[in-house]
Design a protein around this motif. Structure first.
Motif, PDB file in Angstrom:
ATOM      1  N   VAL A 108       0.651  -1.357   0.307  1.00  0.00           N
ATOM      2  CA  VAL A 108       0.195  -0.291  -0.082  1.00  0.00           C
ATOM      3  C   VAL A 108       0.852   1.061   0.479  1.00  0.00           C
ATOM      4  CG1 VAL A 108      -0.455   0.617   2.877  1.00  0.00           C
ATOM      5  CG2 VAL A 108      -2.381   0.995   0.872  1.00  0.00           C
ATOM      6  N   ALA A 109       1.616   1.113   1.135  1.00  0.00           N
ATOM      7  CA  ALA A 109       2.965   2.123   1.196  1.00  0.00           C
ATOM      8  C   ALA A 109       3.081   2.895  -0.679  1.00  0.00           C
ATOM      9  CB  ALA A 109       4.392   2.110   1.309  1.00  0.00           C
ATOM     10  N   GLU A 110       3.483   1.523  -1.658  1.00  0.00           N
ATOM     11  CA  GLU A 110       3.692   1.354  -3.143  1.00  0.00           C
ATOM     12  C   GLU A 110       2.550   2.252  -3.823  1.00  0.00           C
ATOM     13  OE1 GLU A 110       6.845   1.128  -5.128  1.00  0.00           O
ATOM     14  OE2 GLU A 110       7.789   1.325  -2.418  1.00  0.00           O
ATOM     15  N   ARG A 111       1.438   1.429  -3.563  1.00  0.00           N
ATOM     16  CA  ARG A 111       0.260   2.412  -4.458  1.00  0.00           C
ATOM     17  C   ARG A 111       0.003   3.670  -4.412  1.00  0.00           C
ATOM     18  NH1 ARG A 111      -4.471  -0.197  -3.289  1.00  0.00           N
ATOM     19  NH2 ARG A 111      -5.419   0.958  -4.741  1.00  0.00           N
ATOM     20  N   LEU A 112       0.788   3.810  -2.867  1.00  0.00           N
ATOM     21  CA  LEU A 112       0.095   5.625  -2.387  1.00  0.00           C
ATOM     22  C   LEU A 112       1.202   5.810  -2.963  1.00  0.00           C
ATOM     23  CD1 LEU A 112      -0.360   5.499   1.582  1.00  0.00           C
ATOM     24  CD2 LEU A 112      -2.047   7.022  -0.611  1.00  0.00           C
ATOM     25  N   LYS A 113       2.999   5.918  -3.188  1.00  0.00           N
ATOM     26  CA  LYS A 113       4.291   7.024  -4.128  1.00  0.00           C
ATOM     27  C   LYS A 113       3.422   7.220  -5.774  1.00  0.00           C
ATOM     28  CE  LYS A 113       8.376   5.167  -2.473  1.00  0.00           C
ATOM     29  NZ  LYS A 113       9.282   4.809  -2.248  1.00  0.00           N
ATOM     30  N   ALA A 114       2.926   5.852  -6.057  1.00  0.00           N
ATOM     31  CA  ALA A 114       2.756   6.130  -7.384  1.00  0.00           C
ATOM     32  C   ALA A 114       0.937   7.059  -7.437  1.00  0.00           C
ATOM     33  CB  ALA A 114       2.242   4.426  -7.744  1.00  0.00           C
ATOM     34  N   ALA A 115       0.105   6.698  -6.429  1.00  0.00           N
ATOM     35  CA  ALA A 115      -0.751   7.818  -7.241  1.00  0.00           C
ATOM     36  C   ALA A 115      -0.426   9.192  -7.140  1.00  0.00           C
ATOM     37  CB  ALA A 115      -1.482   7.789  -5.711  1.00  0.00           C
ATOM     38  N   ILE A 116       0.337   9.562  -5.999  1.00  0.00           N
ATOM     39  CA  ILE A 116       1.219  11.130  -5.183  1.00  0.00           C
ATOM     40  C   ILE A 116       1.643  11.337  -6.426  1.00  0.00           C
ATOM     41  CG2 ILE A 116       2.517  12.321  -4.342  1.00  0.00           C
ATOM     42  CD1 ILE A 116       1.624  10.731  -1.736  1.00  0.00           C
ATOM     43  N   ALA A 117       2.647  10.760  -7.586  1.00  0.00           N
ATOM     44  CA  ALA A 117       3.273  10.608  -7.938  1.00  0.00           C
ATOM     45  C   ALA A 117       2.845  10.837  -9.552  1.00  0.00           C
ATOM     46  CB  ALA A 117       4.456   9.490  -8.747  1.00  0.00           C
ATOM     47  N   LEU A 118       1.147  10.545  -9.531  1.00  0.00           N
ATOM     48  CA  LEU A 118       0.228  11.200 -10.338  1.00  0.00           C
ATOM     49  C   LEU A 118       0.092  13.156 -10.315  1.00  0.00           C
ATOM     50  CD1 LEU A 118      -2.063   8.523 -10.518  1.00  0.00           C
ATOM     51  CD2 LEU A 118      -0.074   8.802 -12.470  1.00  0.00           C
ATOM     52  N   GLY A 119       0.357  13.093  -9.504  1.00  0.00           N
ATOM     53  CA  GLY A 119       0.157  14.530  -9.280  1.00  0.00           C
ATOM     54  C   GLY A 119      -1.458  15.051  -8.504  1.00  0.00           C
ATOM     55  N   ASP A 120      -2.361  15.281  -8.439  1.00  0.00           N
ATOM     56  CA  ASP A 120      -3.260  16.261  -7.828  1.00  0.00           C
ATOM     57  C   ASP A 120      -3.452  15.614  -6.697  1.00  0.00           C
ATOM     58  OD1 ASP A 120      -4.674  17.990  -6.233  1.00  0.00           O
ATOM     59  OD2 ASP A 120      -5.880  18.499  -7.822  1.00  0.00           O
ATOM     60  N   ILE A 121      -3.522  15.198  -5.840  1.00  0.00           N
ATOM     61  CA  ILE A 121      -4.393  14.565  -5.089  1.00  0.00           C
ATOM     62  C   ILE A 121      -5.583  15.086  -4.865  1.00  0.00           C
ATOM     63  CG2 ILE A 121      -2.018  13.114  -4.239  1.00  0.00           C
ATOM     64  CD1 ILE A 121      -2.623  14.532  -1.138  1.00  0.00           C
ATOM     65  N   SER A 122      -6.137  15.882  -4.711  1.00  0.00           N
ATOM     66  CA  SER A 122      -7.155  16.407  -4.235  1.00  0.00           C
ATOM     67  C   SER A 122      -8.387  15.521  -4.741  1.00  0.00           C
ATOM     68  CB  SER A 122      -7.401  17.357  -4.312  1.00  0.00           C
ATOM     69  OG  SER A 122      -7.890  18.621  -6.027  1.00  0.00           O
ATOM     70  N   GLU A 123      -8.203  15.284  -6.275  1.00  0.00           N
ATOM     71  CA  GLU A 123      -9.359  14.440  -6.510  1.00  0.00           C
ATOM     72  C   GLU A 123      -8.520  13.678  -7.564  1.00  0.00           C
ATOM     73  OE1 GLU A 123     -11.027  17.010  -9.665  1.00  0.00           O
ATOM     74  OE2 GLU A 123     -11.441  18.687  -8.290  1.00  0.00           O
ATOM     75  N   ASN A 124      -7.599  12.553  -6.255  1.00  0.00           N
ATOM     76  CA  ASN A 124      -6.880  11.482  -7.414  1.00  0.00           C
ATOM     77  C   ASN A 124      -7.496  10.425  -6.900  1.00  0.00           C
ATOM     78  OD1 ASN A 124      -5.476   9.550  -8.177  1.00  0.00           O
ATOM     79  ND2 ASN A 124      -3.234  10.885  -8.071  1.00  0.00           N
ATOM     80  N   SER A 125      -8.535   9.646  -7.930  1.00  0.00           N
ATOM     81  CA  SER A 125      -9.444   8.288  -6.639  1.00  0.00           C
ATOM     82  C   SER A 125      -8.339   7.294  -6.712  1.00  0.00           C
ATOM     83  CB  SER A 125     -10.442   7.694  -8.139  1.00  0.00           C
ATOM     84  OG  SER A 125      -9.104   7.475  -9.360  1.00  0.00           O
ATOM     85  N   GLU A 126      -6.750   7.243  -7.146  1.00  0.00           N
ATOM     86  CA  GLU A 126      -5.967   5.941  -7.062  1.00  0.00           C
ATOM     87  C   GLU A 126      -5.580   6.455  -5.577  1.00  0.00           C
ATOM     88  OE1 GLU A 126      -4.476   3.295  -8.275  1.00  0.00           O
ATOM     89  OE2 GLU A 126      -6.063   3.699 -10.032  1.00  0.00           O
ATOM     90  N   TYR A 127      -5.361   7.517  -5.577  1.00  0.00           N
ATOM     91  CA  TYR A 127      -5.523   8.352  -3.903  1.00  0.00           C
ATOM     92  C   TYR A 127      -6.167   8.013  -2.571  1.00  0.00           C
ATOM     93  CZ  TYR A 127      -3.449  10.618  -0.224  1.00  0.00           C
ATOM     94  OH  TYR A 127      -2.809  11.619   1.066  1.00  0.00           O
ATOM     95  N   ASP A 128      -7.189   8.320  -3.129  1.00  0.00           N
ATOM     96  CA  ASP A 128      -8.252   7.347  -1.763  1.00  0.00           C
ATOM     97  C   ASP A 128      -8.428   6.210  -1.683  1.00  0.00           C
ATOM     98  OD1 ASP A 128      -8.442  10.766  -1.843  1.00  0.00           O
ATOM     99  OD2 ASP A 128     -10.454  10.618  -3.750  1.00  0.00           O
ATOM    100  N   ASP A 129      -8.294   5.212  -2.913  1.00  0.00           N
ATOM    101  CA  ASP A 129      -8.335   4.027  -2.225  1.00  0.00           C
ATOM    102  C   ASP A 129      -7.144   3.753  -2.174  1.00  0.00           C
ATOM    103  OD1 ASP A 129     -10.859   3.544  -4.210  1.00  0.00           O
ATOM    104  OD2 ASP A 129      -9.853   3.422  -6.265  1.00  0.00           O
ATOM    105  N   ALA A 130      -6.292   4.243  -2.305  1.00  0.00           N
ATOM    106  CA  ALA A 130      -4.915   3.452  -1.073  1.00  0.00           C
ATOM    107  C   ALA A 130      -5.208   3.716   0.325  1.00  0.00           C
ATOM    108  CB  ALA A 130      -3.204   3.934  -1.616  1.00  0.00           C
ATOM    109  N   LYS A 131      -5.209   5.282   0.783  1.00  0.00           N
ATOM    110  CA  LYS A 131      -5.571   5.395   2.108  1.00  0.00           C
ATOM    111  C   LYS A 131      -6.254   4.371   1.915  1.00  0.00           C
ATOM    112  CE  LYS A 131      -4.175   8.632   3.750  1.00  0.00           C
ATOM    113  NZ  LYS A 131      -2.666   8.516   4.465  1.00  0.00           N
ATOM    114  N   ASN A 132      -7.624   4.043   1.782  1.00  0.00           N
ATOM    115  CA  ASN A 132      -8.347   3.468   2.369  1.00  0.00           C
ATOM    116  C   ASN A 132      -8.268   2.141   2.598  1.00  0.00           C
ATOM    117  OD1 ASN A 132     -10.614   5.511   2.188  1.00  0.00           O
ATOM    118  ND2 ASN A 132     -11.817   4.752   0.304  1.00  0.00           N
TER     119      ASN A 132
END
Length: 157
Positions: free
Chosen positions: A32-56
């Motif tokens: 999950v840490a790797e998923r979070l890192k990859a999601a953050i690398a995509l840019g703006d986390i305010s509307e990033n479903s990958e980031y939200d899924d990883a945080k959940n």
């Protein structure tokens, strides 16, 4: 202060919980840490479903780790070596369902190890709680949503 509830486990069940805890701490946390890192690398986390899924998923994993640690810390090992003449946690029982004239076999375990699909029922389940303390030859009535069911205890091991 609230009373701490013991977690009844077999030695095998405790070992499985420890292995699961180790897996969640060493493998699942890293995934999950790797998923979070990859999601953050995509840019703006305010509307990033990958980031939200990883945080959940991270929240689920951390909650599960806490649950496993609590079960391990409150574990009480069931003594499976003593022969018993009454049904107790750790007993393997063979029952006769009087209505269907059908034999069933269960191992009575603590709720943490219950797996009804593998004939491991909890001491807190309707059947488990009803047969605790019974002896070979006893007939036990179990309340179910469809009405009472009567079992005869055929064997305890």
């Amino acid at each position: 202060m609230a009373e701490v509830k013991e977690t009844l486990l077999t030695a095998e069940g405790l070992e499985k919980l420890k292995q699961e805890l180790e897996h969640f701490k060493s493998v699942r946390r890293m995934e999950v840490a790797e998923r979070l890192k990859a999601a953050i690398a995509l840019g703006d986390i305010s509307e990033n479903s990958e980031y939200d899924d990883a945080k959940n998923e991270q929240a689920f994993i951390e909650g599960h780790i806490i649950d496993l640690e609590n079960k391990i810390n409150t574990a009480k090992i069931i003594d499976e070596t003593t022969r018993r003449n009454t049904v107790q946690v750790g007993s393997k029982v063979r029952l006769l369902d009087k209505a269907y004239n059908e034999e069933v076999e269960y191992v009575i375990v603590g709720s943490s190890e219950a797996d009804p699909f593998n004939s491991r029922i909890s001491n807190e389940s309707p059947v488990g709680s009803a047969i605790i303390g019974s002896k070979k030859g006893d007939e036990v009535e179990v309340s179910t949503p469809d009405g009472p069911v009567i079992f005869e205890v055929l064997e305890i091991s």
